[in-house]
Design a protein around this motif. Structure first.
Motif, PDB file in Angstrom:
ATOM      1  N   GLU A  47       1.216  -0.983  -0.061  1.00 10.29           N
ATOM      2  CA  GLU A  47      -0.047   0.189   0.506  1.00 10.29           C
ATOM      3  C   GLU A  47       0.487   1.354   0.182  1.00 10.29           C
ATOM      4  O   GLU A  47       1.869   1.657   1.013  1.00 10.29           O
ATOM      5  CB  GLU A  47      -1.292  -0.006   1.459  1.00 10.29           C
ATOM      6  CG  GLU A  47      -1.663   1.557   1.148  1.00 10.29           C
ATOM      7  CD  GLU A  47      -2.442   0.649   2.475  1.00 10.29           C
ATOM      8  OE1 GLU A  47      -3.347   2.029   2.736  1.00 10.29           O
ATOM      9  OE2 GLU A  47      -3.107  -0.297   3.174  1.00 10.29           O
ATOM     10  N   ASP A  48       0.510   2.168  -1.370  1.00  8.89           N
ATOM     11  CA  ASP A  48       1.814   2.995  -1.491  1.00  8.89           C
ATOM     12  C   ASP A  48       1.699   4.674   0.119  1.00  8.89           C
ATOM     13  O   ASP A  48      -0.387   4.455  -0.180  1.00  8.89           O
ATOM     14  CB  ASP A  48       1.044   3.964  -2.322  1.00  8.89           C
ATOM     15  CG  ASP A  48       2.031   4.899  -2.297  1.00  8.89           C
ATOM     16  OD1 ASP A  48       2.262   5.616  -2.345  1.00  8.89           O
ATOM     17  OD2 ASP A  48       2.950   4.585  -3.761  1.00  8.89           O
ATOM     18  N   ARG A  49       2.197   4.361   0.552  1.00  9.64           N
ATOM     19  CA  ARG A  49       2.623   5.218   2.085  1.00  9.64           C
ATOM     20  C   ARG A  49       1.828   6.493   1.499  1.00  9.64           C
ATOM     21  O   ARG A  49       0.841   7.836   2.849  1.00  9.64           O
ATOM     22  CB  ARG A  49       3.582   5.691   2.812  1.00  9.64           C
ATOM     23  CG  ARG A  49       3.768   4.169   3.236  1.00  9.64           C
ATOM     24  CD  ARG A  49       5.201   4.464   3.962  1.00  9.64           C
ATOM     25  NE  ARG A  49       6.063   3.303   4.144  1.00  9.64           N
ATOM     26  CZ  ARG A  49       5.497   2.113   5.538  1.00  9.64           C
ATOM     27  NH1 ARG A  49       4.530   2.238   6.608  1.00  9.64           N
ATOM     28  NH2 ARG A  49       6.572   1.313   5.875  1.00  9.64           N
ATOM     29  N   LEU A  50       1.875   6.855   0.067  1.00 13.65           N
ATOM     30  CA  LEU A  50       1.470   8.593   0.220  1.00 13.65           C
ATOM     31  C   LEU A  50      -0.235   8.277  -0.899  1.00 13.65           C
ATOM     32  O   LEU A  50      -1.352   9.324  -0.507  1.00 13.65           O
ATOM     33  CB  LEU A  50       2.688   9.588  -1.047  1.00 13.65           C
ATOM     34  CG  LEU A  50       3.281   9.081  -0.177  1.00 13.65           C
ATOM     35  CD1 LEU A  50       4.055  10.367  -1.654  1.00 13.65           C
ATOM     36  CD2 LEU A  50       3.405  10.706   0.862  1.00 13.65           C
ATOM     37  N   SER A  51      -0.184   8.038  -1.571  1.00 12.20           N
ATOM     38  CA  SER A  51      -1.288   7.444  -2.657  1.00 12.20           C
ATOM     39  C   SER A  51      -1.910   6.683  -2.325  1.00 12.20           C
ATOM     40  O   SER A  51      -3.718   6.718  -2.083  1.00 12.20           O
ATOM     41  CB  SER A  51      -1.389   7.475  -3.799  1.00 12.20           C
ATOM     42  OG  SER A  51      -0.832   6.076  -4.404  1.00 12.20           O
ATOM     43  N   ASN A  52      -2.067   5.984  -0.754  1.00 14.21           N
ATOM     44  CA  ASN A  52      -2.942   4.625  -0.669  1.00 14.21           C
ATOM     45  C   ASN A  52      -3.266   3.664  -1.511  1.00 14.21           C
ATOM     46  O   ASN A  52      -4.385   2.738  -1.657  1.00 14.21           O
ATOM     47  CB  ASN A  52      -4.191   5.451  -0.065  1.00 14.21           C
ATOM     48  CG  ASN A  52      -3.478   5.658   1.684  1.00 14.21           C
ATOM     49  OD1 ASN A  52      -3.080   5.959   2.154  1.00 14.21           O
ATOM     50  ND2 ASN A  52      -4.913   7.012   1.986  1.00 14.21           N
ATOM     51  N   GLU A  53      -2.650   3.596  -2.530  1.00 12.19           N
ATOM     52  CA  GLU A  53      -2.696   2.854  -4.183  1.00 12.19           C
ATOM     53  C   GLU A  53      -2.210   1.108  -3.259  1.00 12.19           C
ATOM     54  O   GLU A  53      -1.549   1.118  -3.091  1.00 12.19           O
ATOM     55  CB  GLU A  53      -2.219   3.205  -5.414  1.00 12.19           C
ATOM     56  CG  GLU A  53      -3.227   4.698  -6.095  1.00 12.19           C
ATOM     57  CD  GLU A  53      -2.517   4.659  -7.359  1.00 12.19           C
ATOM     58  OE1 GLU A  53      -3.329   5.033  -8.004  1.00 12.19           O
ATOM     59  OE2 GLU A  53      -0.837   4.787  -7.356  1.00 12.19           O
ATOM     60  N   VAL A  54      -2.775  -0.057  -4.677  1.00 15.49           N
ATOM     61  CA  VAL A  54      -2.541  -1.244  -3.807  1.00 15.49           C
ATOM     62  C   VAL A  54      -2.111  -1.912  -5.109  1.00 15.49           C
ATOM     63  O   VAL A  54      -2.982  -2.362  -6.236  1.00 15.49           O
ATOM     64  CB  VAL A  54      -3.838  -1.695  -3.562  1.00 15.49           C
ATOM     65  CG1 VAL A  54      -3.540  -3.082  -3.287  1.00 15.49           C
ATOM     66  CG2 VAL A  54      -4.661  -1.005  -1.688  1.00 15.49           C
TER      67      VAL A  54
END
Length: 416
Positions: A317-324
């Motif tokens: 999970e991207d720490r900035l965008s929350n993309e998975v």
């Protein structure tokens, strides 16, 4: 005095090992493996005059014979490949379980790990030595005894049973604060097993010193439930690592009760699970841009008290965008073939249920990344859902191998 020599056989997973039954040593080893196999063992299957190993790697010590089963991810099978995978397997296990072994003394005397077995013996010995340096803990232990003095709690039923004609005695329960308790009894049971298994001269003297200095313990029968009932607290948490290794040794040791010559110790690991956990640990330590989680479950199906969930190996999970991003590890060499339809269907479901930006299958292999797309459900055109195939080549330099894993995943993350 030097320890007796240990015959060392090295094979790879899925390889066959055929014995010459006209040779007494081969015949004895074969029938010891047949006896150990019994009705079933997941580590190998029986074939004519031999065995074929499965997807498990590690060591089987049968009497004085060590059978080492190594991972198979290379096309070639030679002494160089064997040496490479001996080292890589040991370091994979150390990474997954967080083992850190510090050698003491002159660099010329540092222990060379000839197998996973030597690693675990060294780990156990080092943990016990650390406990001795810190001081063995004492615990309150209940003790029942027949005595001439009434000190403690009188156990009336047992008192009548044992002392009907001995009125001068009392059957009592007392409490003492001592080092003779279950945790030490388990550790001692594992320690007294080591001289029967160890063939490394550099470890023999350390084992002897521990046996000499270990306080006398009451014998204990160790079974799986012995470990399940252990509850750690602030004082005993330092015993956890040593007890975990003791559990591994004691529960996987199978004595030959008929002859006592072909005892079997099996320290074997499912290579699929080891590969999954290894990639997970490497990414958790080195991929700072993402939150790296393993085995996240989501409910998938339910019916009249029954249910099923899905659980991908690794979720990023991207720490900035929350993309998975969802990763699934597979310990197999594709050898130019496509992933199995079942694996691809599984990844499609992950795409849907985790709202993943992309998904990828992670294999050992030649070292490339392929971009694959799923078809739209109309089957007429490609969907915007991608499933990548990432192959990561092993390197005999363990640090380089770990760096390659992070490099390949970073490449995947930054494709577009």
């Amino acid at each position: 005095m030097a320890l007796s020599e240990r015959k060392h056989i090295i094979v790879f997973e899925h390889q066959k090992l055929v014995f010459d039954l006209s040779n007494e040593g081969d015949e004895s080893l074969f029938y010891a493996l047949v006896s150990y196999h019994g009705d079933y063992t997941p580590f190998f299957r029986l074939i004519r005059n031999g065995v074929q190993f499965c997807e498990f790697v590690g060591v089987l010590q049968v009497g004085d014979t060590l059978i080492e089963v190594l991972p198979k991810a290379d096309k070639t099978v030679d002494d160089v490949t064997k040496s490479k995978w001996q080292g890589l397997l040991i370091n994979m296990i150390r990474t997954v379980w967080g083992f850190s072994v510090k050698n003491s003394g002159s660099s010329s005397l540092k222990l060379k790990y000839n197998s996973v077995l030597d690693l675990y013996f060294e780990l156990f010995i080092s943990e016990l030595e650390a406990l001795f340096r810190a001081g063995l803990i004492k615990k309150y232990v209940r003790e029942e005894k027949n005595t001439t003095a009434l000190k403690g709690k009188l156990l009336f039923g047992k008192h009548i049973q044992n002392n009907l004609v001995h009125q001068e005695r009392f059957y009592v329960e007392t409490t003492k604060y001592a080092v003779d308790h279950e945790l030490h009894q388990i550790l001692y049971a594992a320690l007294i097993l080591l001289p029967h298994l160890n063939r490394n001269n550099l470890l023999a003297s350390r084992i002897g010193n521990l046996l000499l200095n270990f306080p006398e313990q009451k014998p204990i029968k160790v079974v799986a439930s012995t470990f399940s009932r252990i509850v750690y607290d602030r004082k005993t948490i330092v015993y956890q690592r040593a007890l975990e290794i003791a559990e591994l040794l004691l529960l996987n040791y199978h004595p030959d009760l008929s002859k006592g010559r072909r005892n079997v110790l099996a320290l074997m690991f499912d290579m699929n699970a080891l590969w999954e956990q290894f990639v997970l640990r490497v990414l958790q330590k080195q991929l700072s841009s993402h939150k790296v989680s393993g085995q996240i479950s989501k409910a998938f199906w339910k019916s009249q008290g029954m249910s099923s969930s899905m659980r991908p190996d690794i979720v990023l999970e991207d720490r900035l965008s929350n993309e998975v991003i969802v990763l699934d590890t597979k310990w197999k060499n594709l050898n130019g073939y496509s992933p199995s339809p079942d694996d691809l269907r599984q990844m499609y479901v992950y795409h849907e249920y985790f709202s993943a930006r992309r998904v990828a299958l992670i294999y050992p292999g030649e070292g490339f990344t392929l971009d694959g797309q799923f078809y739209h459900k109309t089957h007429k055109e490609l969907d915007d859902k991608h499933c990548h195939i990432v192959q990561i080549p092993a390197d005999k330099d363990f640090k380089v191998w770990k760096d390659k894993i992070v490099e390949r995943i970073n490449y995947l993350l930054n494709l577009y």
